[in-house]
Write a protein that holds these residues in place. Structure first.
Motif, short mmCIF file in Angstrom:
data_model
loop_
_atom_site.label_atom_id
_atom_site.label_comp_id
_atom_site.label_asym_id
_atom_site.label_seq_id
_atom_site.Cartn_x
_atom_site.Cartn_y
_atom_site.Cartn_z
N ASP A 155 44.50 8.92 -12.82
CA ASP A 155 43.70 9.89 -13.46
C ASP A 155 42.47 9.93 -13.03
O ASP A 155 41.67 10.88 -12.46
CB ASP A 155 43.59 9.65 -14.88
CG ASP A 155 44.35 10.43 -15.83
OD1 ASP A 155 45.14 11.16 -15.26
OD2 ASP A 155 44.42 10.30 -17.08
N ASP A 166 49.02 16.00 -13.79
CA ASP A 166 47.41 15.78 -13.46
C ASP A 166 47.04 16.77 -12.50
O ASP A 166 46.11 17.54 -12.73
CB ASP A 166 47.21 14.41 -12.99
CG ASP A 166 46.52 13.29 -14.13
OD1 ASP A 166 45.94 14.07 -14.91
OD2 ASP A 166 46.69 12.53 -14.11
N ALA A 185 42.68 16.91 -16.60
CA ALA A 185 43.22 15.42 -17.14
C ALA A 185 43.34 15.31 -18.28
O ALA A 185 44.55 14.39 -18.73
CB ALA A 185 42.22 14.28 -16.28
#
Length: 457
Positions: A35, A178, A198
């Motif tokens: 992330d 993502d 995200a």
């Protein structure tokens, strides 16, 4: 036949239960790391926004972890005592607490998100991105609240391989989604959501994990009976909270301290805040092993404590501490050798490199110290002394860490601030040892377990 947690050799049992947990936590922490890597490509302000979001995310986790740990202790003890009615009440009550926690979170987001970011920074871009990220995560938090409990049911009954599947599958989905939501896929009509993307990927993964855990409990967990009710068993409610509230407070204190540390670091630069968030994710990748052994030791200790098997409890804590120290020392050495390589994954600016290399080397010293504290906390929770976990956390995070970091920040020398973390961990470990000796004397020594070894002394 008795549950394997009361009969199988402790070392073999700990490894068998902890290894799937470690793998799952590895994947879970890996997607947090990924992330950050994706977000860092959006710029330093985006990375700072996610780093500043961490305290509120920890506060949310406090609700889930408090409920889950309370359930873990109550359920494992009930299984050790062969009390099926207590098992049913524990599950019903913890599911009710999950729903209540979500209602609190989704309501509070309307009040706290924007004021929180405004209090942390005056950078409008960081405020905008952070607000979008947190609002999304909090509004869709129902998945993670039920995930905590449903996965803990699998852990408490020794089905850690199923827990590994649920947590890992959610993490993998997060990793896949993502780039889809952050950067968009115009061909499929998916817009680029940036930092908010995200958050969307995260809640998708959490909801999938919760759904899969629910299925596994219904299908394969024959030791428990899944039943939801809007009316909990109030005596069990109090028992879960008795163990869970100290854990929730502990997590909440960590959140408050992280806010405080961010405010201290932002007085140096927003880059220092971004680096702190990155380094924490790197350290957490190593601490998954102590955390995994800690999660594994809770049901083992709780079961054998309920079954009055003192020697098995002692062996479990001894092995877990030795394991955590070795992992921490190895991690500290490795990070001290390759800090530049670790930072290179986050598109660092020259300033980030300068600050980050020093931060990684100095903060890695906390690894062996923190590992032991994690295991001691798990031990206290397993024998029903969750208040000792809270005392240890208070010492590490409130009484020692924040004041030490603040005082060292007055020197205006950033490396001294990083050193403050290790000083706090070292002093807290002394407190943890004192609490362990007290718990050994007041709790374990009162178990009248007859063994051949004791007979011959």
């Amino acid at each position: 036949m008795e549950n394997k947690m009361g009969t199988e050799p402790i070392r073999k049992l700990l490894i068998k239960m902890s290894l799937p947990l470690m793998i799952s936590l590895l994947i879970s922490n890996l997607y947090n790391l990924i992330d950050s890597m994706y977000v860092s490509s959006l710029g330093e302000s985006a990375l700072s926004a996610v780093s500043l979001s961490a305290p509120i995310m920890m506060m949310m986790a406090a609700f889930g972890s408090g409920n889950a740990i309370g359930l873990n202790a109550v359920l494992s003890k009930a299984l050790g005592e062969n009390n099926p009615e207590k098992v049913k009440k524990a599950i019903r009550t913890s599911l009710f607490l999950s729903l209540a926690s979500y209602i609190v979170i989704v309501t509070s987001r309307l009040i706290i998100v924007e004021p929180y970011f405004s209090s942390q920074t005056s950078d409008l871009e960081i405020i905008r991105q952070g607000t979008a990220y947190l609002n999304t995560v909090m509004f869709l938090a129902f998945g993670v609240m039920f995930q905590w409990v449903l996965e803990r049911l699998l852990i408490s009954t020794g089905k850690t391989h199923l827990f590994m599947i649920t947590l890992s599958s959610g993490a993998i989905i997060n990793i896949i989604l993502d780039p889809v939501f952050i950067f968009g896929v115009p061909v499929l009509g998916i817009p680029a959501l940036g930092v908010q993307g995200a958050a969307v990927a995260t809640v998708f993964g959490q909801t999938f994990s919760a759904s899969l855990a629910l299925y596994f409990n219904y299908k394969y967990n024959k030791e428990i009976e899944m039943k939801f009710s809007l009316v909990p068993d109030w005596s069990t409610f109090i028992e879960i909270l008795k163990t869970g509230i100290p854990t929730a407070f502990m997590q909440g204190f960590v959140s408050v301290v992280t806010m405080g540390v961010n405010m201290i670091l932002i007085s140096f630069s927003t880059t220092a805040v971004a680096i702190y968030g990155v380094v924490l994710r790197i350290l957490n990748m190593i601490l998954i092993m102590p955390n995994g052994i800690g999660l594994g030791v809770i049901p083992i200790v709780a079961y054998n404590y309920g079954a009055q098997k003192r020697n098995r409890v002692k062996e479990a804590i001894k092995f877990s501490v030795i394991f955590s120290v070795l992992v921490g020392v190895i991690g500290m050495i490795v990070l001290s050798i390759i800090p530049s390589f670790m930072l290179g994954m986050f598109n660092p600016t020259d300033e980030m490199k300068t600050i980050g290399i020093t931060a990684i080397r100095l903060l890695s010293i906390t690894l062996p110290l923190a590992g032991v504290s994690i295991v001691l906390s798990s031990f206290f929770q397993g024998i029903g002394l969750a208040k000792y976990s809270m005392y240890l956390s208070l010492t590490r995070q409130i009484i020692l860490l924040l004041p030490i970091v603040f005082l060292l920040s007055l020197t205006k020398i950033l490396p001294l601030v990083w050193i403050g973390f290790s000083v706090a961990e070292g002093l807290a470990l002394i407190v943890g040892y004192i609490l362990y000796k007290r718990s050994y004397r007041d709790v374990l020594m009162k178990i009248q377990e007859y063994t051949v070894e004791e007979c011959c002394i």
